[in-house]
Design a protein around this motif. Structure first.
Motif, mmCIF file in Angstrom:
data_model
loop_
_atom_site.group_PDB
_atom_site.id
_atom_site.type_symbol
_atom_site.label_atom_id
_atom_site.label_comp_id
_atom_site.label_asym_id
_atom_site.label_seq_id
_atom_site.Cartn_x
_atom_site.Cartn_y
_atom_site.Cartn_z
ATOM 1 N N THR A 184 11.702 59.718 15.526
ATOM 2 C CA THR A 184 12.113 59.965 14.149
ATOM 3 C C THR A 184 12.946 61.239 14.164
ATOM 4 O OG1 THR A 184 10.030 59.005 13.397
ATOM 5 C CG2 THR A 184 11.248 60.339 11.807
ATOM 6 N N PRO A 185 14.091 61.231 13.491
ATOM 7 C CA PRO A 185 14.922 62.439 13.512
ATOM 8 C C PRO A 185 14.272 63.570 12.714
ATOM 9 C CG PRO A 185 15.799 60.881 11.928
ATOM 10 C CD PRO A 185 14.661 60.171 12.629
ATOM 11 N N ALA B 178 17.105 63.483 7.698
ATOM 12 C CA ALA B 178 17.935 62.310 7.429
ATOM 13 C C ALA B 178 18.420 62.354 5.992
ATOM 14 C CB ALA B 178 17.143 61.029 7.679
ATOM 15 N N LYS C 46 15.804 64.159 3.531
ATOM 16 C CA LYS C 46 14.437 64.045 4.033
ATOM 17 C C LYS C 46 14.287 64.854 5.309
ATOM 18 C CE LYS C 46 14.261 59.411 2.112
ATOM 19 N NZ LYS C 46 13.794 58.008 2.230
ATOM 20 N N SER C 47 13.153 65.525 5.448
ATOM 21 C CA SER C 47 12.861 66.179 6.725
ATOM 22 C C SER C 47 11.574 65.588 7.284
ATOM 23 C CB SER C 47 12.731 67.688 6.548
ATOM 24 O OG SER C 47 11.551 67.986 5.827
ATOM 25 N N PHE C 48 11.503 65.524 8.587
ATOM 26 C CA PHE C 48 10.350 64.937 9.281
ATOM 27 C C PHE C 48 9.841 65.930 10.321
ATOM 28 C CE2 PHE C 48 13.168 61.525 7.946
ATOM 29 C CZ PHE C 48 12.316 60.670 7.275
ATOM 30 N N THR C 49 8.568 66.254 10.248
ATOM 31 C CA THR C 49 7.986 67.212 11.179
ATOM 32 C C THR C 49 6.778 66.598 11.871
ATOM 33 O OG1 THR C 49 8.639 69.004 9.692
ATOM 34 C CG2 THR C 49 7.032 69.543 11.410
ATOM 35 N N VAL D 95 3.388 66.963 13.238
ATOM 36 C CA VAL D 95 2.330 67.951 13.025
ATOM 37 C C VAL D 95 1.124 67.592 13.884
ATOM 38 C CG1 VAL D 95 3.110 68.374 10.657
ATOM 39 C CG2 VAL D 95 1.245 66.763 11.064
ATOM 40 N N MET E 31 3.449 62.366 11.504
ATOM 41 C CA MET E 31 4.774 62.758 11.047
ATOM 42 C C MET E 31 4.698 63.047 9.545
ATOM 43 S SD MET E 31 7.644 63.369 12.499
ATOM 44 C CE MET E 31 7.866 62.514 14.072
ATOM 45 N N VAL E 32 4.975 64.280 9.178
ATOM 46 C CA VAL E 32 4.963 64.635 7.751
ATOM 47 C C VAL E 32 6.396 64.725 7.253
ATOM 48 C CG1 VAL E 32 4.417 66.436 6.062
ATOM 49 C CG2 VAL E 32 2.725 65.769 7.777
ATOM 50 N N GLU E 33 6.604 64.049 6.135
ATOM 51 C CA GLU E 33 7.937 63.943 5.553
ATOM 52 C C GLU E 33 8.002 64.766 4.276
ATOM 53 O OE1 GLU E 33 8.815 59.889 4.580
ATOM 54 O OE2 GLU E 33 10.632 60.387 3.469
ATOM 55 N N VAL E 34 9.113 65.447 4.095
ATOM 56 C CA VAL E 34 9.377 66.138 2.830
ATOM 57 C C VAL E 34 10.682 65.578 2.271
ATOM 58 C CG1 VAL E 34 9.734 68.360 1.687
ATOM 59 C CG2 VAL E 34 8.223 68.218 3.679
ATOM 60 N N ARG E 35 10.607 65.069 1.034
ATOM 61 C CA ARG E 35 11.800 64.494 0.392
ATOM 62 C C ARG E 35 12.271 65.423 -0.716
ATOM 63 N NH1 ARG E 35 10.151 58.417 -1.436
ATOM 64 N NH2 ARG E 35 8.690 59.515 -2.794
ATOM 65 N N ARG F 166 15.390 54.411 13.352
ATOM 66 C CA ARG F 166 15.796 55.563 14.168
ATOM 67 C C ARG F 166 16.571 56.580 13.331
ATOM 68 N NH1 ARG F 166 17.846 52.625 18.096
ATOM 69 N NH2 ARG F 166 19.963 52.826 17.331
ATOM 70 N N THR F 167 17.419 56.093 12.426
ATOM 71 C CA THR F 167 18.224 57.028 11.610
ATOM 72 C C THR F 167 17.508 57.405 10.321
ATOM 73 O OG1 THR F 167 19.347 55.293 10.358
ATOM 74 C CG2 THR F 167 20.337 55.955 12.461
ATOM 75 N N ARG F 168 16.598 56.547 9.864
ATOM 76 C CA ARG F 168 15.901 56.707 8.577
ATOM 77 C C ARG F 168 16.876 56.669 7.400
ATOM 78 N NH1 ARG F 168 11.204 55.451 10.707
ATOM 79 N NH2 ARG F 168 10.182 55.938 8.752
ATOM 80 N N GLN G 173 2.269 63.642 2.736
ATOM 81 C CA GLN G 173 3.700 63.410 2.496
ATOM 82 C C GLN G 173 4.108 64.046 1.163
ATOM 83 O OE1 GLN G 173 4.777 62.550 5.125
ATOM 84 N NE2 GLN G 173 3.795 60.776 6.065
ATOM 85 N N LEU G 174 5.187 64.820 1.183
ATOM 86 C CA LEU G 174 5.566 65.649 0.026
ATOM 87 C C LEU G 174 6.911 65.228 -0.553
ATOM 88 C CD1 LEU G 174 5.289 68.248 -1.756
ATOM 89 C CD2 LEU G 174 6.317 69.517 0.168
ATOM 90 N N SER G 175 6.946 65.116 -1.885
ATOM 91 C CA SER G 175 8.210 64.906 -2.598
ATOM 92 C C SER G 175 8.446 66.104 -3.504
ATOM 93 C CB SER G 175 8.141 63.640 -3.453
ATOM 94 O OG SER G 175 7.977 62.499 -2.649
ATOM 95 N N LEU G 176 9.623 66.695 -3.372
ATOM 96 C CA LEU G 176 9.933 67.914 -4.135
ATOM 97 C C LEU G 176 10.952 67.648 -5.220
ATOM 98 C CD1 LEU G 176 10.223 70.506 -1.215
ATOM 99 C CD2 LEU G 176 8.668 70.702 -3.175
#
Lengths: 568, 568
Positions: free
Chosen positions: A176-177, A180, A196-199, A201, A561-565, B26-28, B516-519
């Motif tokens: 996962t990048p 994105a 979106k960011s993917f970390t 953890v 994988m934690v995503e922040v949108r 892969r790209t999301r 998972q976080l949405s801002l």
């Protein structure tokens, strides 16, 4: 804290090796950056043979201070299976102080990202590799492996397995990048757009419960898989095999510190005699991953009770070789004799049950009766171990009294085809060195078919004890193989046959029962050996182990994988 | 059996879609092959709106014969939350006959390989897609979702999630090559050479335990992940939501049969009232994988008791939104009002707790007190649902009496900021349609800090009930968020803030607690919606779920890799 190593430098130094490892796990071709030959060491900062010996000697009778927080005294009473006392003392943990200290460095280690973590892990492995000669003695004098095996299996092969785990961990975390842009068309309206960011953890503190026989080889995959995915690792060695893992922890802590990370991300938990520390640690809330190699009883206990953790276990199994036919009778006998003798059968991969048709087998040397095959195998073992120096170099020492006890009891289980004998070690008179015993068994279907069957060969007899089991047909051999794998598990299966039909039957059995199969090995590759980057160790799909070394499943659940949108 | 579809043809037909899916995960980036708009259907073999309606109507009052072996009678008593009886009967399984029959086709399905299995799965999805209008009615009348949501979430979005699982499964199975040549140098001696084959083998029968609210969306990932990795799949739907999964099973069986595979690789297990069939099935030795969406109580039971299986659970959670500050007050209110109203809050991703500083927040429309924010949010919900037609189109129906009961009890939990009211559905007078209730809560630290704290907002209250919680500071909000995620889990977290520092605090909390976080969502993307191929649904790292949809960990342990080594 002085940051002596920048992660950028470490990445530059180790990225080519990582890339080669990533390529190797994809092609499964032969590859290793760690030389197998003892003479390959001694230059470029690595210890030569005499330096390794000296370093090991200097460790004896000392206190190995790792500088860990939460130390409440010292412990250690290792005695080499070769008869010498190590006399090394290790810190004993105050768990309530150590575990929180191990968590403190997690955010920075997480934020470093997968590539930096991989580079730090490769630096740790590189420093371990440079001290392979020192590790060889530490492994030899805790496991009872002969020097060359301790050198290779405990050194380069273990380092390979650690590097393999780092490569898998890196591959999984970077699928996962890191970020994105997402833009969803909305017809005539403007698209919906998000950044979106993917970390990756970590899960929490990872506990490695080491084993007596292969502390580094079986320990490094879990240790490096967890560390590379961002988790602190607490190493709880087997009380008889602390030194190799304590040295590993020391090196890991040094590298972490020099690279600007918290050294407490890796720590040792040496236990006091009869303390049962693994059990205490395994159910702590902070422990979120456990890697274990050892008995089925404790492995099953961990799986049932350490419910807060991901638990990866390698337990006992019963390994089978089916002997049906061969076009290289001498090669087969020599190969099997070596497999049964190597490290006195004290490998989780050593064959235990040799299933041979009662009516005999066809070979390039003519038809052989069951009795002839057994006698010829016994002779092959005898011949292989006839020279005392070669015998000790192959057998090593009996690792503990339990193994010796099983060896002594084996003759009561049936007709002895080859008796065990004691060998005097030229250098270590205190070592218990024994040749393997081969016991004949009746493999008639009534002996093993049915839920109340209790033939000795249906259970694991860990150590230099093997059974030649006379079966009524090759179909019965396959049926018994299936039953054994399904009920007891197997790390390895072997078969010798020149028949396409029999090969197909055995292969189908292994595919359905989920066991790794080696066919017709007659040369220098043995059923009990696997090569990192190419061979899987165990399947993770039968009762012998719930994980394989190494695959994606072994690493993919050690992080999340934690995503922040955000609106773009 | 006539093989009407060759796997080669299926691969040729579907490989481009599979490749696009592999690229998307892969790209999301945004991608979907399944149109969201109802008008996109009706050509190329897909059912138009009126055809889907007719197909659904024709199903009512019939017996859905799937031609399964091991059928011992018929069962089914679904009543739509919109008030109509479906009257469809399904086969009830004789498990002792059905499970062995499901295993019979495993070897051929395994031997077909990952690409053929993926192609067959994509053909199943394509045929489901063509009948999206029919599925929309089936989903609507089992879940209570309004038509448009049932169409999108139950149709293209569910199909996306299924395709995503197939893509992950294909990627994982093909990371290791089917065969490899291995040549290890031996100095001056000839190299050791082996030919190795690697086969992805299934674990056994996979059990899908469906849920009431999203039978296809939550069901397809596990179903297709298991089928694509070679496992037969037994589908045990929620007794109130059988039809969408029964249609899915019917289509899967048809495609398998036409492609020359055993249709019994997918089967339905509809249960009789109060039978508790999931519990019986879950501990059967044949069941080696379980996918479950539902209550925490039963999810925990599965994890503890179905020890012979890999268990993937999505359970309950408490979703939090922190409201700190915004530069788009109206956008925030509108976005939150929509999130609270959509499907009457009956999504596992719907926010429950809105944490708002007691001293108020700063906005582009001036500073707002806690009471003002709550009143404005209540007004926003009221306004959104003021029009009865729009209200019913957004709210759908209350799925079952338990949800209605919680809604009725909510006013007892605190001061009501927005009362729920009943809405009359224009087309279905028997439907229970209710607007959400918002209840004020005291979020002073003493209410929630400490092991004996029992504020109502610390537990899940599934349905259209949300709490506006007055906290003493944004730091307290983050601390309460952490406690809630750690103890109860969360599928989603939202936050509104214009402060980089607060954003950093919330982000760190989500990274550490694994949520998972949405801002700052103020437009047409809602915290309770995730998009396949780009967003992860859940993290698998907090108590709300032990798996995420979809990642490598979700598929990598559904198969094992068996290796066969031979001398080259």
């Amino acid at each position: 804290m002085t940051v002596a190593l920048s992660t950028a430098q470490l990445i530059e130094k180790h990225r080519p090796t990582l890339d080669q490892a990533l390529d190797a796990i994809r092609t499964r071709a032969y590859w290793s950056p760690h030389p197998e030959h003892p003479k390959a060491y001694g230059e470029g900062g690595s210890l030569a043979a005499h330096e390794g010996q000296a370093a090991f000697d200097a460790l004896r009778g000392t206190r190995l201070d790792l500088g860990q927080p939460g130390t409440d005294g010292w412990t250690g009473d290792e005695v080499s299976p070769f008869g010498i006392e190590l006399g090394v003392e290790y810190p004993h943990p105050d768990v309530d102080a150590l575990l929180p200290a191990m968590r403190a460095g997690m955010p920075a280690w997480r934020d470093a990202g997968p590539e930096a973590r991989a580079a730090v892990c490769l630096e740790i492995l590189a420093r371990i590799s440079a001290r392979t000669h020192e590790f060889a003695h530490a492994v030899m004098h805790t496991t009872g492996q002969a020097f060359m095996m301790a050198f290779q299996a405990g050194g380069p092969h273990a380092q390979d397995r650690g590097l393999e785990a780092v490569a898998y961990a890196f591959a999984e975390q970077t699928r996962t990048p890191g970020a994105a842009d997402w833009s969803k068309p909305q017809g005539k309206r403007p698209p919906l757009e998000l950044r979106k960011s993917f970390t990756a953890v970590p899960r929490g503190v990872s506990l490695l419960i080491g084993c007596n026989t292969f502390p580094t080889w079986n320990g490094y995959p879990g240790l490096f898989a967890s560390l590379a995915t961002g988790n602190p690792v607490l190493v709880k060695p087997h009380p008889r095999a602390v030194l190799p893992l304590a040295l590993t922890v020391k090196i890991a802590r040094e590298v972490l510190d020099e690279a600007g990370f918290d050294p407490n991300l890796v720590a040792l938990a040496a236990e006091r005699p009869e303390e049962g520390l693994a059990k205490t640690l395994a159910t702590r809330d902070e422990i979120r991953i456990i890697d274990y190699t050892g008995s089925t009883v404790f492995g099953d206990w961990l799986e049932a009770n350490a419910r807060q953790a991901q638990v990866y276990t390698e337990k006992a199994g019963v390994n089978t070789v089916i002997v049906h036919s061969t076009d290289d009778y001498q090669g087969m006998l020599g190969n099997l004799a070596f497999s049964l003798s190597l490290y006195s059968g004290q490998m989780c991969t050593t064959p235990q049950n040799l299933l041979i048709p009662r009516d005999g087998i066809t070979t390039d040397a003519g038809d052989k009766t069951y009795d002839e095959v057994v006698a010829d195998l016994a002779a092959a073992v005898d011949s292989l171990l006839g020279d005392e120096a070669r015998a000790t170099a192959l057998l090593g020492a009996i690792v503990n009294p339990q193994v010796g006890g099983r060896l002594d009891m084996a003759p009561e289980l049936g007709e002895v085809a080859l008796a065990s004998r004691a060998v005097t070690h030229p250098d270590f008179p205190g070592a218990t060195v024994r040749t393997p015993v081969i016991v004949k068994q009746d493999g008639a279907r009534k002996q093993w078919d049915g839920t109340d069957a209790d033939a000795p060969y249906l259970a694991e007899c860990f150590g230099p004890v093997s059974f030649t089991v006379a079966v009524d047909s090759v179909e019965d051999a396959v049926a018994l193989l299936r039953r054994t794998v399904r009920d007891r598990g197997a790390m390895t299966v072997g078969a010798y046959t020149t028949s396409d039909e029999v090969e197909r039957l055995v292969e189908e059995a292994c595919l359905e029962e989920c066991a790794q199969l080696s066919l017709n090995l007659t040369g220098g590759v043995y059923v009990n050996q696997t090569a990192a980057f190419s061979d899987f160790h165990g399947s993770g799909g039968n009762p012998a182990a719930n994980a394989a070394l190494c695959d994606a499943a072994f690493v993919a659940n050690r992080f999340r994988m934690v995503e922040v949108r955000r609106p773009a």
